[in-house]
Design a protein around this motif. Structure first.
Motif, PDB file in Angstrom:
ATOM      1  N   LEU A  86     -14.991 106.890  87.530  1.00 37.14           N
ATOM      2  CA  LEU A  86     -14.000 107.386  86.733  1.00 37.14           C
ATOM      3  C   LEU A  86     -13.895 106.755  85.452  1.00 37.14           C
ATOM      4  CD1 LEU A  86     -11.828 109.568  86.291  1.00 37.14           C
ATOM      5  CD2 LEU A  86     -10.286 107.919  87.379  1.00 37.14           C
TER       6      LEU A  86
ATOM      7  N   LEU B 249     -16.671 109.734  77.540  1.00 35.23           N
ATOM      8  CA  LEU B 249     -16.059 110.794  76.748  1.00 35.23           C
ATOM      9  C   LEU B 249     -15.332 109.998  75.375  1.00 35.23           C
ATOM     10  CD1 LEU B 249     -14.664 113.475  77.106  1.00 35.23           C
ATOM     11  CD2 LEU B 249     -12.713 112.425  78.030  1.00 35.23           C
TER      12      LEU B 249
ATOM     13  N   PHE C  56     -16.432 111.240  71.333  1.00 35.28           N
ATOM     14  CA  PHE C  56     -15.501 111.210  70.363  1.00 35.28           C
ATOM     15  C   PHE C  56     -16.004 110.489  68.938  1.00 35.28           C
ATOM     16  CE2 PHE C  56     -10.992 112.384  71.967  1.00 35.28           C
ATOM     17  CZ  PHE C  56     -11.503 113.403  72.632  1.00 35.28           C
TER      18      PHE C  56
ATOM     19  N   ILE D 296     -25.368 121.442  87.469  1.00 37.20           N
ATOM     20  CA  ILE D 296     -24.442 121.781  88.516  1.00 37.20           C
ATOM     21  C   ILE D 296     -25.250 123.040  89.319  1.00 37.20           C
ATOM     22  CG2 ILE D 296     -22.435 122.844  89.391  1.00 37.20           C
ATOM     23  CD1 ILE D 296     -21.069 121.351  87.367  1.00 37.20           C
TER      24      ILE D 296
ATOM     25  N   PHE E 292     -20.106 130.599  82.793  1.00 38.06           N
ATOM     26  CA  PHE E 292     -19.568 129.536  83.529  1.00 38.06           C
ATOM     27  C   PHE E 292     -19.463 130.128  85.041  1.00 38.06           C
ATOM     28  CE2 PHE E 292     -18.631 127.471  79.678  1.00 38.06           C
ATOM     29  CZ  PHE E 292     -18.960 126.195  79.866  1.00 38.06           C
TER      30      PHE E 292
ATOM     31  N   MET F  20     -21.663 128.821  87.596  1.00 38.93           N
ATOM     32  CA  MET F  20     -21.668 127.162  87.884  1.00 38.93           C
ATOM     33  C   MET F  20     -20.355 127.176  88.902  1.00 38.93           C
ATOM     34  SD  MET F  20     -20.612 124.638  85.102  1.00 38.93           S
ATOM     35  CE  MET F  20     -19.197 123.410  85.254  1.00 38.93           C
ATOM     36  N   LEU F  21     -19.310 128.075  88.619  1.00 44.28           N
ATOM     37  CA  LEU F  21     -18.170 127.889  89.536  1.00 44.28           C
ATOM     38  C   LEU F  21     -18.405 128.291  90.944  1.00 44.28           C
ATOM     39  CD1 LEU F  21     -15.397 127.002  89.000  1.00 44.28           C
ATOM     40  CD2 LEU F  21     -14.550 129.369  88.835  1.00 44.28           C
TER      41      LEU F  21
ATOM     42  N   LEU G 209     -20.439 125.496  92.709  1.00 48.87           N
ATOM     43  CA  LEU G 209     -19.590 124.609  92.934  1.00 48.87           C
ATOM     44  C   LEU G 209     -18.671 124.764  94.212  1.00 48.87           C
ATOM     45  CD1 LEU G 209     -18.103 123.233  89.671  1.00 48.87           C
ATOM     46  CD2 LEU G 209     -19.390 121.756  91.254  1.00 48.87           C
TER      47      LEU G 209
ATOM     48  N   PRO H 113     -21.871 115.814  94.354  1.00 50.28           N
ATOM     49  CA  PRO H 113     -21.267 114.940  93.245  1.00 50.28           C
ATOM     50  C   PRO H 113     -19.832 114.635  93.803  1.00 50.28           C
ATOM     51  CG  PRO H 113     -21.284 117.070  92.409  1.00 50.28           C
ATOM     52  CD  PRO H 113     -21.772 117.428  93.592  1.00 50.28           C
TER      53      PRO H 113
ATOM     54  N   THR I 249      -8.092 113.567  88.569  1.00 51.32           N
ATOM     55  CA  THR I 249      -8.294 113.519  87.200  1.00 51.32           C
ATOM     56  C   THR I 249      -8.717 114.855  86.661  1.00 51.32           C
ATOM     57  OG1 THR I 249      -8.858 111.269  87.430  1.00 51.32           O
ATOM     58  CG2 THR I 249      -9.575 112.500  85.310  1.00 51.32           C
TER      59      THR I 249
ATOM     60  N   LEU J 281      -9.858 117.670  83.844  1.00 47.02           N
ATOM     61  CA  LEU J 281     -10.155 117.491  82.372  1.00 47.02           C
ATOM     62  C   LEU J 281     -10.271 119.084  81.962  1.00 47.02           C
ATOM     63  CD1 LEU J 281     -13.404 115.281  81.574  1.00 47.02           C
ATOM     64  CD2 LEU J 281     -11.186 115.602  80.529  1.00 47.02           C
TER      65      LEU J 281
ATOM     66  N   ILE K  26     -15.144 112.719  91.240  1.00 44.60           N
ATOM     67  CA  ILE K  26     -15.925 113.393  90.214  1.00 44.60           C
ATOM     68  C   ILE K  26     -16.060 114.914  90.261  1.00 44.60           C
ATOM     69  CG2 ILE K  26     -18.132 113.678  89.097  1.00 44.60           C
ATOM     70  CD1 ILE K  26     -17.000 110.910  88.576  1.00 44.60           C
TER      71      ILE K  26
ATOM     72  N   ILE L 298     -13.141 116.503  88.671  1.00 44.94           N
ATOM     73  CA  ILE L 298     -13.352 116.717  87.114  1.00 44.94           C
ATOM     74  C   ILE L 298     -13.908 117.770  86.688  1.00 44.94           C
ATOM     75  CG2 ILE L 298     -14.119 115.403  85.359  1.00 44.94           C
ATOM     76  CD1 ILE L 298     -13.286 112.831  86.562  1.00 44.94           C
ATOM     77  N   MET L 299     -15.312 117.774  87.462  1.00 42.08           N
ATOM     78  CA  MET L 299     -16.297 118.920  87.186  1.00 42.08           C
ATOM     79  C   MET L 299     -15.659 120.423  87.261  1.00 42.08           C
ATOM     80  SD  MET L 299     -19.592 116.911  87.180  1.00 42.08           S
ATOM     81  CE  MET L 299     -20.510 118.243  87.085  1.00 42.08           C
ATOM     82  N   ILE L 300     -15.008 120.525  88.417  1.00 47.66           N
ATOM     83  CA  ILE L 300     -14.415 122.049  88.485  1.00 47.66           C
ATOM     84  C   ILE L 300     -13.376 122.097  87.557  1.00 47.66           C
ATOM     85  CG2 ILE L 300     -13.457 123.296  89.929  1.00 47.66           C
ATOM     86  CD1 ILE L 300     -14.707 121.935  92.331  1.00 47.66           C
TER      87      ILE L 300
ATOM     88  N   LEU M  86     -13.196 120.785  84.685  1.00 51.41           N
ATOM     89  CA  LEU M  86     -13.877 120.977  83.446  1.00 51.41           C
ATOM     90  C   LEU M  86     -14.370 122.491  83.106  1.00 51.41           C
ATOM     91  CD1 LEU M  86     -15.572 118.200  81.883  1.00 51.41           C
ATOM     92  CD2 LEU M  86     -16.772 120.213  81.598  1.00 51.41           C
ATOM     93  N   ALA M  87     -14.729 122.768  84.127  1.00 55.38           N
ATOM     94  CA  ALA M  87     -15.637 124.212  84.235  1.00 55.38           C
ATOM     95  C   ALA M  87     -14.629 125.336  84.092  1.00 55.38           C
ATOM     96  CB  ALA M  87     -16.241 124.494  85.517  1.00 55.38           C
ATOM     97  N   LEU M  88     -13.582 125.207  84.656  1.00 61.77           N
ATOM     98  CA  LEU M  88     -12.203 126.051  84.579  1.00 61.77           C
ATOM     99  C   LEU M  88     -11.651 126.166  83.325  1.00 61.77           C
ATOM    100  CD1 LEU M  88     -10.734 125.464  88.002  1.00 61.77           C
ATOM    101  CD2 LEU M  88     -11.611 127.610  87.213  1.00 61.77           C
TER     102      LEU M  88
ATOM    103  N   ALA N   6      -9.181 116.376  76.719  1.00 62.30           N
ATOM    104  CA  ALA N   6      -9.530 114.671  76.872  1.00 62.30           C
ATOM    105  C   ALA N   6      -8.219 114.073  76.044  1.00 62.30           C
ATOM    106  CB  ALA N   6     -10.829 114.582  75.922  1.00 62.30           C
TER     107      ALA N   6
ATOM    108  N   LEU O 158      -5.573 113.352  78.305  1.00 60.79           N
ATOM    109  CA  LEU O 158      -5.862 112.613  79.288  1.00 60.79           C
ATOM    110  C   LEU O 158      -5.776 111.024  78.617  1.00 60.79           C
ATOM    111  CD1 LEU O 158      -7.009 112.147  82.328  1.00 60.79           C
ATOM    112  CD2 LEU O 158      -9.147 112.058  81.269  1.00 60.79           C
TER     113      LEU O 158
END
Lengths: 290, 327
Positions: free
Chosen positions: A95, A102, A106, A233, A270, A273-274, A277, A290, B58, B60, B111, B114-116, B118-120, B244, B247
């Motif tokens: 994490l 991240l 920036f 993904i 997207f 991808m969803l 997942l 993952p 977490t 994102l 993780i 986080i990724m799901i 982020l995708a949403l 971000a 967060l």
């Protein structure tokens, strides 16, 4: 007919670029188990550094390919440095590692804005590739076809590296089972640095190669990172074949989506991808969740 | 123990008094507006903290939820509905979106979560950006008027500040109750020991789901405050950078604490709005603060400073003075 063919060529070209971008992303994800959120920034940095040489912002102009190689090496070194100095300090804390990437993204975005300003840089097509290739009545830009060839060559080189060399075998071992790889004497942490540098270099290379098509502008990083994420993904992390297939799929969805359903282009992008997942979390060709 | 309790009560009274009288001693509309911004982002950060700090999940993609509530308010107003209906619908839409987020993303943790999310978040951003007939695309939606509940017009900065303050204090009280409630305790249990909680007979998924809804509600509240504050909403608000940023507020201040997200919101908003007046490169600074905090003070400013304070005030700790220089 013409329209569909052009769209198809564009999709494959874009897929090739995405493959260059996401192959490294996928390896980093597979080995270090983190989505490297600086990957878009590395793409943009590579594009800016390369464009600086090509356009001649420093007072001298370099050949496009020389500039591409220089940018690749510079960004690869930067990636290795970031891994050594920052990510290395957070071993096992995935994490925190994601958050560091991240924060770095920036900083990179603002750094590019400071160095190169807000105006887009247009990169000229390299000499000798500016023309068109004619197939019957349809003309294709030669540079787009060149990108497809380059991406294919890199794919073959990467496959040879991963499948035929000792280093490749060690990386594959690290992706499959890092603990066991350590036990048999592979220095996995050293692999982290190598793979991170390799991924950074590939992203930078994609950035400069894509320069003549996409041009170089602030926000390029945020445009590319989600695409890399979708590719990996879809395809599955740590799998070269996965990022190859994923890139082509995303290249098609992106181009056809933009052309046919502009209002829902991102939604269409997207959604797969969803679905992956949710239904197949390890991705189409991935080995672990993952 | 007793003296620390009364010290804490004293500190809270001072803080509330300072906030309540802020327009009197803080000269200028500009600074009052900055204070309103800090408070509304503090509500947002408190909402995200329910997941990041107490549930260990977490996200994102929270800027997407924040933006959905803001867009819903703007869209309803554009259709000609009143403020009350618009706010209620926005709250509903915000919580409903969070429910969808939760159903999809609670399949995993870490993780994967986080990724799901982020995708949403990217999907919502993409819709806001491209679904021009609904959202106006890059032009966004304007909210021409702020409401005037009971004749108290919010169009002036001081009045808006007081309303935001009241909402903020309410949220803080609700958070304090939530953290001490059985649900809050169970939630922390699912963060630290999900398997044991499961073995003890708790429904881990349901507890996390309720936490998500609560987080979504607070996020929607802050999104509505935001759209009335700026009187404008555009896709930029839903971008990954915004997720971000919030967060960062939570992580910087201290996840899993009540005060942390508030301090973090203050820090980020001040760096963003006030410092950006003097330094052009605030985004760089923000990133650098982020990296420094994650590496040097991983539990955040509030727990970090508390630790330093305890070290410094303990008599046999002469070494602690050296580390006092931290921000």
């Amino acid at each position: 007919m013409n329209f569909w063919l052009v769209l198809t060529v564009n999709s494959v070209t874009f897929g090739g670029l995405l493959f260059l971008l996401s192959a490294g992303f996928s390896l980093i994800f597979g080995l270090m188990r983190i989505p490297n959120l600086t990957h878009g920034s590395l793409f943009m940095l590579g594009a800016y550094v390369g464009a600086t040489f090509v356009v001649g912002l420093l007072g001298f102009k370099l050949n496009f390919w020389l500039a591409a190689i220089l940018a690749t090496l510079a960004v690869a070194a930067l990636g290795a440095l970031a891994e050594r100095l920052l990510l290395r300090r957070l071993p096992g804390d995935q994490l925190a590692q994601v958050l560091v990437t991240l924060g770095l993204s920036f900083m990179a975005a603002d750094f590019c804005l400071m160095m190169w300003g807000g105006d887009p840089l247009n990169v000229a097509t390299p000499d000798g590739l500016g023309g068109f290739v004619r197939f019957g009545t349809i003309a294709f830009p030669m540079y787009r076809l060149a990108i497809i060839v380059i991406a294919a060559l890199v794919a073959i080189a990467l496959w040879l590296l991963l499948d035929r060399t000792r280093l490749g075998a060690m990386i594959r071992a690290g992706v499959d089972d890092p603990d066991m790889a350590r036990v048999v004497g592979i220095r996995v942490s050293q692999l982290f640095t190598i793979v991170f540098a390799l991924g950074a270099g590939l992203a930078a290379f994609a950035g400069i190669i894509g320069g003549p098509i996409l041009s170089v502008y602030p926000g390029l990083d945020q445009d590319m990172l989600p695409l890399a994420l979708v590719v990996v993904i879809l395809g599955g992390s740590g799998s070269l074949l996965g990022s190859f297939v994923g890139s082509i799929i995303v290249g098609f969805i992106y181009n056809f989506g933009q052309a046919l359903l502009p209002e829902l282009a991102y939604f269409v992008l997207f959604m797969p991808m969803l679905l992956v997942l949710l239904l197949r979390p390890q991705g189409l060709f991935g080995r672990h969740v993952p | 123990m007793n003296s620390t309790m009364s010290l804490r009560v004293f500190a809270i009274i001072i803080a509330v008094a300072a906030l309540a009288t802020l327009p009197l001693w803080m000269g200028g509309i500009y600074y009052i507006n900055v204070a309103s911004q800090i408070l509304l982002y503090a509500v947002f950060a408190l909402g995200l903290n329910v997941l990041v700090g107490y549930a260990g999940l977490t996200s994102l993609g929270h800027a997407g939820l924040f933006g959905v509530a803001a867009y819903a308010t703007g869209y309803m107003l554009q259709l000609g509905y009143g403020h009350t209906e618009s706010i209620l619908v926005a709250l509903l839409v915000g919580v409903a979106s969070m429910a969808v987020y939760a159903v999809l993303s609670l399949r995993s943790t870490g993780i994967g979560f986080i990724m799901i999310t982020l995708a949403l978040g990217e999907i919502l951003w993409g819709l806001a950006y491209r679904w021009i007939s609904l959202t106006g695309g890059d032009n966004g939606i304007n909210v021409p008027k702020r409401p005037a509940p009971f004749g108290y017009s919010l169009s002036n900065a001081t009045n808006f500040y007081f309303t935001t303050l009241i909402v903020f204090l309410l949220v803080v009280v609700v958070m304090a109750i939530f953290v001490r409630s059985p649900l809050g305790a169970a939630l922390r249990g699912t963060r630290d020991q999900p398997r044991r909680m499961n073995a003890l007979g708790y429904h881990v998924w349901a507890i996390r789901f309720y936490a998500c809804l609560f987080s979504g509600l607070l996020t929607a509240v802050s999104g509505i405050l935001f759209v009335y504050y700026t009187q404008f909403i555009s896709p930029q608000t839903l971008a990954l950078t915004s997720s971000a940023e919030v967060l960062l507020m939570v992580i910087a201040g201290g996840p899993g604490t009540l005060l942390g997200p508030i301090v973090g919101a203050g820090l980020v908003v001040i760096v963003k709005t006030v410092v950006s007046g003097f330094i052009e490169r605030w985004n760089f600074l923000l990133g650098a603060i982020f990296v420094a905090i994650v590496i040097l003070m991983p539990d955040g400013l509030v727990p970090g400073t508390t630790r330093l304070w305890r070290l410094a005030t303990r008599k046999r700790a002469p070494v602690a003075a050296k580390t006092e220089g931290a921000p």
